[in-house]
Design a protein around this motif. Structure first.
Motif, PDB file in Angstrom:
ATOM      1  N   ILE A   1      -3.373  83.343  16.806  1.00  0.00           N
ATOM      2  CA  ILE A   1      -4.631  82.882  17.405  1.00  0.00           C
ATOM      3  C   ILE A   1      -5.814  83.425  16.616  1.00  0.00           C
ATOM      4  N   VAL A   2      -6.756  82.532  16.348  1.00  0.00           N
ATOM      5  CA  VAL A   2      -7.993  82.903  15.668  1.00  0.00           C
ATOM      6  C   VAL A   2      -9.154  82.562  16.596  1.00  0.00           C
ATOM      7  N   GLU A   3     -10.067  83.474  16.744  1.00  0.00           N
ATOM      8  CA  GLU A   3     -11.226  83.219  17.592  1.00  0.00           C
ATOM      9  C   GLU A   3     -12.211  82.316  16.869  1.00  0.00           C
ATOM     10  N   MET A   4     -12.718  81.308  17.592  1.00  0.00           N
ATOM     11  CA  MET A   4     -13.719  80.408  17.021  1.00  0.00           C
ATOM     12  C   MET A   4     -15.104  81.017  17.234  1.00  0.00           C
ATOM     13  N   LYS A   5     -15.741  81.355  16.134  1.00  0.00           N
ATOM     14  CA  LYS A   5     -17.075  81.942  16.206  1.00  0.00           C
ATOM     15  C   LYS A   5     -18.017  81.217  15.237  1.00  0.00           C
ATOM     16  N   GLY A   6     -18.248  79.960  15.512  1.00  0.00           N
ATOM     17  CA  GLY A   6     -19.175  79.221  14.662  1.00  0.00           C
ATOM     18  C   GLY A   6     -18.667  78.977  13.269  1.00  0.00           C
ATOM     19  N   GLU A   7     -17.332  78.834  13.112  1.00  0.00           N
ATOM     20  CA  GLU A   7     -16.765  78.593  11.800  1.00  0.00           C
ATOM     21  C   GLU A   7     -16.193  77.180  11.721  1.00  0.00           C
ATOM     22  N   THR A   8     -16.000  76.702  10.503  1.00  0.00           N
ATOM     23  CA  THR A   8     -15.344  75.422  10.293  1.00  0.00           C
ATOM     24  C   THR A   8     -13.831  75.598  10.433  1.00  0.00           C
ATOM     25  N   LEU A   9     -13.102  74.479  10.535  1.00  0.00           N
ATOM     26  CA  LEU A   9     -11.651  74.554  10.575  1.00  0.00           C
ATOM     27  C   LEU A   9     -11.106  75.172   9.289  1.00  0.00           C
ATOM     28  N   GLU A  10     -11.737  74.859   8.169  1.00  0.00           N
ATOM     29  CA  GLU A  10     -11.321  75.438   6.891  1.00  0.00           C
ATOM     30  C   GLU A  10     -11.388  76.964   6.947  1.00  0.00           C
TER      31      GLU A  10
ATOM     32  N   LEU B   1     -17.061  72.167  18.694  1.00  0.00           N
ATOM     33  CA  LEU B   1     -15.989  72.984  19.250  1.00  0.00           C
ATOM     34  C   LEU B   1     -16.511  74.114  20.137  1.00  0.00           C
ATOM     35  N   GLY B   2     -17.654  74.683  19.771  1.00  0.00           N
ATOM     36  CA  GLY B   2     -18.198  75.799  20.533  1.00  0.00           C
ATOM     37  C   GLY B   2     -17.395  77.070  20.319  1.00  0.00           C
ATOM     38  N   ASN B   3     -17.478  77.977  21.271  1.00  0.00           N
ATOM     39  CA  ASN B   3     -16.728  79.230  21.210  1.00  0.00           C
ATOM     40  C   ASN B   3     -15.394  79.061  21.922  1.00  0.00           C
ATOM     41  N   GLY B   4     -14.377  79.704  21.376  1.00  0.00           N
ATOM     42  CA  GLY B   4     -13.049  79.589  21.973  1.00  0.00           C
ATOM     43  C   GLY B   4     -11.999  80.087  21.012  1.00  0.00           C
ATOM     44  N   ILE B   5     -10.839  79.426  21.004  1.00  0.00           N
ATOM     45  CA  ILE B   5      -9.747  79.865  20.146  1.00  0.00           C
ATOM     46  C   ILE B   5      -9.148  78.684  19.382  1.00  0.00           C
TER      47      ILE B   5
ATOM     48  N   ASP C   1     -13.645  69.928  24.037  1.00  0.00           N
ATOM     49  CA  ASP C   1     -13.101  71.165  24.614  1.00  0.00           C
ATOM     50  C   ASP C   1     -11.625  71.379  24.304  1.00  0.00           C
ATOM     51  N   LEU C   2     -10.923  70.319  23.860  1.00  0.00           N
ATOM     52  CA  LEU C   2      -9.506  70.468  23.540  1.00  0.00           C
ATOM     53  C   LEU C   2      -9.132  69.494  22.430  1.00  0.00           C
ATOM     54  N   MET C   3      -8.390  69.994  21.458  1.00  0.00           N
ATOM     55  CA  MET C   3      -7.926  69.163  20.357  1.00  0.00           C
ATOM     56  C   MET C   3      -6.525  69.633  19.979  1.00  0.00           C
ATOM     57  N   VAL C   4      -5.587  68.686  19.831  1.00  0.00           N
ATOM     58  CA  VAL C   4      -4.202  69.022  19.541  1.00  0.00           C
ATOM     59  C   VAL C   4      -3.679  68.131  18.420  1.00  0.00           C
ATOM     60  N   ALA C   5      -3.059  68.756  17.426  1.00  0.00           N
ATOM     61  CA  ALA C   5      -2.323  68.030  16.386  1.00  0.00           C
ATOM     62  C   ALA C   5      -0.922  68.605  16.358  1.00  0.00           C
ATOM     63  N   ASP C   6       0.072  67.759  16.551  1.00  0.00           N
ATOM     64  CA  ASP C   6       1.457  68.173  16.785  1.00  0.00           C
ATOM     65  C   ASP C   6       2.333  67.572  15.681  1.00  0.00           C
ATOM     66  N   PHE C   7       2.877  68.436  14.806  1.00  0.00           N
ATOM     67  CA  PHE C   7       3.719  67.978  13.698  1.00  0.00           C
ATOM     68  C   PHE C   7       5.164  68.360  13.963  1.00  0.00           C
TER      69      PHE C   7
ATOM     70  N   LEU D   1       5.064  72.378  14.307  1.00  0.00           N
ATOM     71  CA  LEU D   1       3.836  73.153  14.135  1.00  0.00           C
ATOM     72  C   LEU D   1       2.776  72.475  14.986  1.00  0.00           C
ATOM     73  N   ILE D   2       2.161  73.230  15.875  1.00  0.00           N
ATOM     74  CA  ILE D   2       1.112  72.692  16.737  1.00  0.00           C
ATOM     75  C   ILE D   2      -0.172  73.461  16.464  1.00  0.00           C
ATOM     76  N   ILE D   3      -1.210  72.744  16.084  1.00  0.00           N
ATOM     77  CA  ILE D   3      -2.524  73.347  15.908  1.00  0.00           C
ATOM     78  C   ILE D   3      -3.410  72.851  17.050  1.00  0.00           C
ATOM     79  N   GLN D   4      -3.999  73.791  17.787  1.00  0.00           N
ATOM     80  CA  GLN D   4      -4.750  73.434  18.985  1.00  0.00           C
ATOM     81  C   GLN D   4      -6.038  74.242  19.067  1.00  0.00           C
ATOM     82  N   THR D   5      -7.121  73.559  19.396  1.00  0.00           N
ATOM     83  CA  THR D   5      -8.385  74.243  19.667  1.00  0.00           C
ATOM     84  C   THR D   5      -8.705  74.125  21.157  1.00  0.00           C
ATOM     85  N   LYS D   6      -9.306  75.172  21.682  1.00  0.00           N
ATOM     86  CA  LYS D   6      -9.757  75.163  23.069  1.00  0.00           C
ATOM     87  C   LYS D   6     -11.058  75.936  23.130  1.00  0.00           C
ATOM     88  N   GLY D   7     -12.144  75.237  23.469  1.00  0.00           N
ATOM     89  CA  GLY D   7     -13.441  75.891  23.455  1.00  0.00           C
ATOM     90  C   GLY D   7     -14.375  75.345  24.509  1.00  0.00           C
ATOM     91  N   ASP D   8     -15.626  75.819  24.450  1.00  0.00           N
ATOM     92  CA  ASP D   8     -16.614  75.414  25.454  1.00  0.00           C
ATOM     93  C   ASP D   8     -17.584  74.369  24.922  1.00  0.00           C
TER      94      ASP D   8
END
Length: 330
Positions: free
Chosen positions: A147-156, A126-130, A88-94, A77-84
């Motif tokens: 994929i979930v769009e990042m729109k000013g939300e927390t990871l939760e 994180l900014g805006n991204g996915i 700009d990039l965060m990866v957690a790889d299980f 399971l890989i959870i990854q954020t990519k934003g502006d």
């Protein structure tokens, strides 16, 4: 071999770096909770991240091990954020059954500016991204990605949206991170990180009880009231109970995972399953990196040589591998 199931209150304690699965039949909910100690401290300390970046990555790690340990097959399971944002990039790889690696890429100047301005919330970093959830079942199976769009939300909040959209499962996610300062046995200052989290999902036998309001389609007339479905009573109760959890309870070793579950659900008869240990374990190796370099052209290899050798450093665990250029001749 039968799975051991224990009612809360019986002897046993999950401890740090172990995900504890549980279910509450009286509320039709299942979930997992975890407290991370030495494992997450090692991952964050290895990179010496700025404090807000470390907190953000710790949340991602806690979320990843909570979800990754639920996989019923050998895979990732890989959870990854990519934003502006500054991060700009965060990866957690299980990798099943319990190996975790993670890293964050950030702009040091922008993070420093954000710290001075006091704008270091997860949404601002994180900014805006996915936010992408990738499930990899191996070389002979197709990857699944949500994929979930990042729109000013927390990871939760983003994780809850993912389960609502992709899995159609009502889900609550709570994450917390603690930075500890104390002294060792010799009185020297000591610094460490802890993190914790809980995921609770509503899984009744009757699927219609899980139904939630559809997300807005964007075509409603202004001022129109959307169709609303009232929460199932059991799910409403579960949400109210989890809402009482404080960040300190998720990270305090004196509370612990089982004591937290007992406080929340003992009246409903919560049961716990054997804890699943998780480890700071990278999958990089000299052999794998050698195979990658073996695919380089002679020109690319020549450009990679520095001080008579080719040195490759793993972004996750910071291990440096040194190769002699002659290994790739011919």
């Amino acid at each position: 071999m039968e799975t051991e199931i224990r009612t809360l209150g019986e002897p046993g304690f999950a401890g740090d770096d172990c995900v504890l699965p549980f279910e509450v039949d009286g509320l039709d909910v299942r979930g997992r909770t975890v407290q991370l100690g030495p494992m997450i401290d090692a991952i964050l300390g290895r990179h010496d991240y700025p404090e807000p970046v470390a907190r953000l990555l710790a949340e991602a790690i806690a979320l990843t091990v909570l979800l990754g340990t639920s996989l019923k097959f050998e895979g990732k399971l890989i959870i990854q954020t990519k934003g502006d944002g500054p991060v700009d990039l965060m990866v957690a790889d299980f990798t099943t059954p319990g190996s975790l690696r993670a890293y964050a890429r950030f702009d040091a100047d922008r993070v420093e500016a954000a710290e001075r301005a006091g704008t270091t919330s997860p949404t601002e970093l994180l900014g805006n991204g996915i936010l992408a959830f990738t499930i990899d079942q191996g070389a002979y199976m197709q990857r699944y990605q949500g994929i979930v769009e990042m729109k000013g939300e927390t990871l939760e909040a983003m994780a809850e949206t993912y389960f609502r959209q992709s899995e159609q499962i009502p889900t609550i996610v709570r994450l917390a991170v603690a930075e500890l300062f104390d002294k060792d046995q010799d009185g020297n200052p000591r610094h460490s990180w802890r993190a914790g989290g809980i995921v609770v999902q509503f899984l009744p036998q009757a699927p219609d009880r899980m139904r939630q309001p559809d997300l807005p389609g964007g075509d409603e007339s202004e001022g129109a009231e959307g169709f609303h479905i009232t929460d199932d009573d059991s799910w409403a109760e579960a949400k109210a109970l989890v809402a009482t959890v404080s960040p300190g309870e998720l990270t305090d070793p004196e509370v612990g995972a089982e004591r937290l579950l007992f406080r929340l659900f003992h009246e409903r008869g919560a049961r716990v399953y054997p804890p699943v240990p998780v480890f700071d374990q990278c999958s990089c190796s000299r052999e794998r990196l050698g195979e990658v370099l073996g695919g380089f052209s002679a020109e690319e290899l020549a450009e990679s040589v520095e001080d008579g050798a080719i040195t490759v450093q793993c972004e996750f665990c910071s291990t440096a591998y040194r190769f002699d250029p002659s290994e790739f001749e011919g």
